[in-house]
Design an enzyme around this catalytic site. Sequence first.
Site, PDB file in Angstrom:
ATOM      1  N   ARG A 164     -41.311  12.396  -8.625  1.00 16.43           N
ATOM      2  CA  ARG A 164     -41.686  13.822  -8.670  1.00 16.43           C
ATOM      3  C   ARG A 164     -41.406  14.494  -7.344  1.00 16.43           C
ATOM      4  O   ARG A 164     -41.012  15.664  -7.296  1.00 16.43           O
ATOM      5  CB  ARG A 164     -43.162  13.952  -9.051  1.00 16.43           C
ATOM      6  CG  ARG A 164     -43.387  13.631 -10.526  1.00 16.43           C
ATOM      7  CD  ARG A 164     -44.830  13.346 -10.843  1.00 16.43           C
ATOM      8  NE  ARG A 164     -45.690  14.482 -10.598  1.00 16.43           N
ATOM      9  CZ  ARG A 164     -47.006  14.404 -10.517  1.00 16.43           C
ATOM     10  NH1 ARG A 164     -47.611  13.236 -10.666  1.00 16.43           N
ATOM     11  NH2 ARG A 164     -47.718  15.474 -10.310  1.00 16.43           N
ATOM     12  N   ARG A 219     -56.149  11.451  -7.729  1.00 15.69           N
ATOM     13  CA  ARG A 219     -56.508  12.566  -8.611  1.00 15.69           C
ATOM     14  C   ARG A 219     -57.008  12.056  -9.960  1.00 15.69           C
ATOM     15  O   ARG A 219     -56.462  11.113 -10.527  1.00 15.69           O
ATOM     16  CB  ARG A 219     -55.296  13.481  -8.836  1.00 15.69           C
ATOM     17  CG  ARG A 219     -55.557  14.531  -9.928  1.00 15.69           C
ATOM     18  CD  ARG A 219     -54.592  15.683  -9.882  1.00 15.69           C
ATOM     19  NE  ARG A 219     -53.208  15.305 -10.028  1.00 15.69           N
ATOM     20  CZ  ARG A 219     -52.188  16.139  -9.824  1.00 15.69           C
ATOM     21  NH1 ARG A 219     -52.400  17.379  -9.437  1.00 15.69           N
ATOM     22  NH2 ARG A 219     -50.956  15.721  -9.984  1.00 15.69           N
ATOM     23  N   LYS A 251     -52.460  23.304  -5.850  1.00 15.78           N
ATOM     24  CA  LYS A 251     -52.227  24.524  -6.645  1.00 15.78           C
ATOM     25  C   LYS A 251     -53.301  24.682  -7.732  1.00 15.78           C
ATOM     26  O   LYS A 251     -53.931  25.724  -7.848  1.00 15.78           O
ATOM     27  CB  LYS A 251     -50.830  24.484  -7.293  1.00 15.78           C
ATOM     28  CG  LYS A 251     -49.688  24.369  -6.283  1.00 15.78           C
ATOM     29  CD  LYS A 251     -48.325  24.413  -6.950  1.00 15.78           C
ATOM     30  CE  LYS A 251     -48.040  23.225  -7.871  1.00 15.78           C
ATOM     31  NZ  LYS A 251     -47.990  21.915  -7.168  1.00 15.78           N
ATOM     32  N   ARG A 309     -39.839  26.028 -11.349  1.00 18.58           N
ATOM     33  CA  ARG A 309     -39.690  24.754 -10.659  1.00 18.58           C
ATOM     34  C   ARG A 309     -38.224  24.416 -10.421  1.00 18.58           C
ATOM     35  O   ARG A 309     -37.901  23.314 -10.000  1.00 18.58           O
ATOM     36  CB  ARG A 309     -40.305  23.665 -11.530  1.00 18.58           C
ATOM     37  CG  ARG A 309     -41.436  22.903 -10.881  1.00 18.58           C
ATOM     38  CD  ARG A 309     -41.854  21.829 -11.863  1.00 18.58           C
ATOM     39  NE  ARG A 309     -42.804  20.909 -11.318  1.00 18.58           N
ATOM     40  CZ  ARG A 309     -44.124  21.017 -11.448  1.00 18.58           C
ATOM     41  NH1 ARG A 309     -44.655  22.023 -12.081  1.00 18.58           N
ATOM     42  NH2 ARG A 309     -44.903  20.093 -10.945  1.00 18.58           N
ATOM     43  N   ARG A 324     -54.026  10.699 -14.776  1.00 17.66           N
ATOM     44  CA  ARG A 324     -52.808  11.054 -15.513  1.00 17.66           C
ATOM     45  C   ARG A 324     -51.795   9.930 -15.379  1.00 17.66           C
ATOM     46  O   ARG A 324     -51.665   9.337 -14.313  1.00 17.66           O
ATOM     47  CB  ARG A 324     -52.198  12.322 -14.908  1.00 17.66           C
ATOM     48  CG  ARG A 324     -52.646  13.592 -15.558  1.00 17.66           C
ATOM     49  CD  ARG A 324     -52.313  14.818 -14.727  1.00 17.66           C
ATOM     50  NE  ARG A 324     -50.911  14.939 -14.347  1.00 17.66           N
ATOM     51  CZ  ARG A 324     -50.426  15.937 -13.617  1.00 17.66           C
ATOM     52  NH1 ARG A 324     -51.231  16.892 -13.187  1.00 17.66           N
ATOM     53  NH2 ARG A 324     -49.154  15.982 -13.306  1.00 17.66           N
TER      54      ARG A 324
HETATM   55  P1  ADP Z   1     -48.420  18.846 -10.423  1.00 19.47           P
HETATM   56  O1  ADP Z   1     -49.426  19.967 -10.492  1.00 19.47           O
HETATM   57  O2  ADP Z   1     -49.045  17.579  -9.988  1.00 19.47           O
HETATM   58  O3  ADP Z   1     -47.208  19.194  -9.656  1.00 19.47           O
HETATM   59  P2  ADP Z   1     -47.792  19.627 -13.092  1.00 19.47           P
HETATM   60  O4  ADP Z   1     -48.978  19.486 -13.943  1.00 19.47           O
HETATM   61  O5  ADP Z   1     -47.455  20.998 -12.604  1.00 19.47           O
HETATM   62  O6  ADP Z   1     -47.923  18.595 -11.900  1.00 19.47           O
HETATM   63  O7  ADP Z   1     -46.497  19.081 -13.846  1.00 19.47           O
HETATM   64  C1  ADP Z   1     -46.482  17.804 -14.445  1.00 19.47           C
HETATM   65  C2  ADP Z   1     -45.120  17.563 -15.069  1.00 19.47           C
HETATM   66  O8  ADP Z   1     -44.876  18.525 -16.108  1.00 19.47           O
HETATM   67  C3  ADP Z   1     -43.928  17.705 -14.124  1.00 19.47           C
HETATM   68  O9  ADP Z   1     -43.678  16.528 -13.388  1.00 19.47           O
HETATM   69  C4  ADP Z   1     -42.803  18.038 -15.107  1.00 19.47           C
HETATM   70  O10 ADP Z   1     -42.366  16.875 -15.797  1.00 19.47           O
HETATM   71  C5  ADP Z   1     -43.525  18.922 -16.122  1.00 19.47           C
HETATM   72  N1  ADP Z   1     -43.429  20.348 -15.736  1.00 19.47           N
HETATM   73  C6  ADP Z   1     -44.454  21.172 -15.400  1.00 19.47           C
HETATM   74  N2  ADP Z   1     -44.002  22.399 -15.113  1.00 19.47           N
HETATM   75  C7  ADP Z   1     -42.653  22.366 -15.265  1.00 19.47           C
HETATM   76  C8  ADP Z   1     -41.596  23.320 -15.089  1.00 19.47           C
HETATM   77  N3  ADP Z   1     -41.848  24.576 -14.676  1.00 19.47           N
HETATM   78  N4  ADP Z   1     -40.329  22.911 -15.349  1.00 19.47           N
HETATM   79  C9  ADP Z   1     -40.060  21.662 -15.762  1.00 19.47           C
HETATM   80  N5  ADP Z   1     -40.990  20.716 -15.921  1.00 19.47           N
HETATM   81  C10 ADP Z   1     -42.286  21.057 -15.678  1.00 19.47           C
HETATM   82  P1  ADP Z   2     -51.397  20.400  -7.641  1.00 15.81           P
HETATM   83  O1  ADP Z   2     -51.892  21.279  -8.763  1.00 15.81           O
HETATM   84  O2  ADP Z   2     -50.671  21.190  -6.573  1.00 15.81           O
HETATM   85  O3  ADP Z   2     -50.584  19.235  -8.130  1.00 15.81           O
HETATM   86  P2  ADP Z   2     -54.207  19.621  -7.357  1.00 15.81           P
HETATM   87  O4  ADP Z   2     -54.907  20.927  -7.202  1.00 15.81           O
HETATM   88  O5  ADP Z   2     -54.319  18.924  -8.656  1.00 15.81           O
HETATM   89  O6  ADP Z   2     -52.656  19.780  -6.901  1.00 15.81           O
HETATM   90  O7  ADP Z   2     -54.735  18.662  -6.188  1.00 15.81           O
HETATM   91  C1  ADP Z   2     -54.260  17.312  -6.090  1.00 15.81           C
HETATM   92  C2  ADP Z   2     -55.407  16.393  -5.699  1.00 15.81           C
HETATM   93  O8  ADP Z   2     -55.851  16.702  -4.374  1.00 15.81           O
HETATM   94  C3  ADP Z   2     -56.635  16.525  -6.596  1.00 15.81           C
HETATM   95  O9  ADP Z   2     -57.215  15.248  -6.756  1.00 15.81           O
HETATM   96  C4  ADP Z   2     -57.567  17.436  -5.810  1.00 15.81           C
HETATM   97  O10 ADP Z   2     -58.930  17.181  -6.106  1.00 15.81           O
HETATM   98  C5  ADP Z   2     -57.239  17.086  -4.365  1.00 15.81           C
HETATM   99  N1  ADP Z   2     -57.338  18.223  -3.442  1.00 15.81           N
HETATM  100  C6  ADP Z   2     -57.048  19.531  -3.693  1.00 15.81           C
HETATM  101  N2  ADP Z   2     -57.266  20.293  -2.591  1.00 15.81           N
HETATM  102  C7  ADP Z   2     -57.692  19.436  -1.617  1.00 15.81           C
HETATM  103  C8  ADP Z   2     -58.075  19.621  -0.232  1.00 15.81           C
HETATM  104  N3  ADP Z   2     -58.044  20.821   0.339  1.00 15.81           N
HETATM  105  N4  ADP Z   2     -58.431  18.515   0.454  1.00 15.81           N
HETATM  106  C9  ADP Z   2     -58.452  17.300  -0.137  1.00 15.81           C
HETATM  107  N5  ADP Z   2     -58.119  17.055  -1.410  1.00 15.81           N
HETATM  108  C10 ADP Z   2     -57.737  18.114  -2.160  1.00 15.81           C
END
Ligand code: ADP
Ligand code: ADP
Length: 214
Positions: free
Chosen positions: A171, A127, A13, A88, A160
């Site tokens: 998660r 990541r 995302k 979420r 992270r």
């Molecule tokens: P990822 O992109 O890897 O899914 P995020 O950066 O979106 O992780 O979220 C990291 C953490 O922040 C989540 O595991 C949760 O604890 C918190 N968080 C983010 N967005 C929300 C939301 N919309 N509602 C509740 N918690 C959230």
């Molecule tokens: P999210 O926001 O959904 O948690 P991220 O965009 O942070 O996910 O992506 C998670 C990890 O996967 C990051 O380390 C990113 O560089 C890697 N990644 C993202 N897109 C791809 C892809 N198409 N192929 C391989 N690795 C990817």
Amino acid sequence: MFVLLFGPPGSGKGTQAAALASRLAIPHVATGDIFRKHLREGTDLGKLARSYMDRGQLVPDLVTCDLVASRLGEADAGNGVLFDGFPRSVPQLYWLIGHLGATGRRLHAVVNLQVADDLILGRITGRRTCTNCGATYHVVSAPPNTDGTCSRCGAAVVQRKDDSEDVVRDRLVAYANQTFPCLEQLRDRTPIHNVDGVGSIEGVQGRIFGALGL
Ligand code: ADP
Ligand code: ADP
Ligand code: ZN
């Protein structure tokens, strides 16, 4: 245009959001990024959020929706937002629908990035995230130009705390139990574009743009 970028943690995302938001000419709003900014600044909200984030649990809905309400009140967000990581939970979804609906606005589209669980683990544990601008990298598939340094802003790139294997498992449970059910609720309201999130970053971007007719 209000668009949801949906998908499990690690589905790409954040990686896809910047180009899509810029193409749609709307701001990218990632609740996780906003929480991490509060963590870095040591605010009360940051301290509260940390206790949930470190355990891989969702920050409570009331707190999260308040945060989004204030972001939506900013000048650039009135006519559209690309949401990443929000809503979420089903209560967050209905809060958002009500909040937009109160001023005659609505959700236009959902992009659902699909990546299987066995790939997710490697993506998240590999990541690395910029401590300043939030840009994300991957040790294997998308490393920064210089090791440990953000190619975009030059700040340090680190893992992270919640990207460790044991927290990722929690998660994924939170995603399955609380977040995934949103799709069922959205089905009869908003077009859902399922996009294969596996393949090159450019390839995924092409599929997203294609699904939205861009
Ligand atoms: P990822 O992109 O890897 O899914 P995020 O950066 O979106 O992780 O979220 C990291 C953490 O922040 C989540 O595991 C949760 O604890 C918190 N968080 C983010 N967005 C929300 C939301 N919309 N509602 C509740 N918690 C959230
Ligand atoms: P999210 O926001 O959904 O948690 P991220 O965009 O942070 O996910 O992506 C998670 C990890 O996967 C990051 O380390 C990113 O560089 C890697 N990644 C993202 N897109 C791809 C892809 N198409 N192929 C391989 N690795 C990817
Ligand atoms: Zn950076």
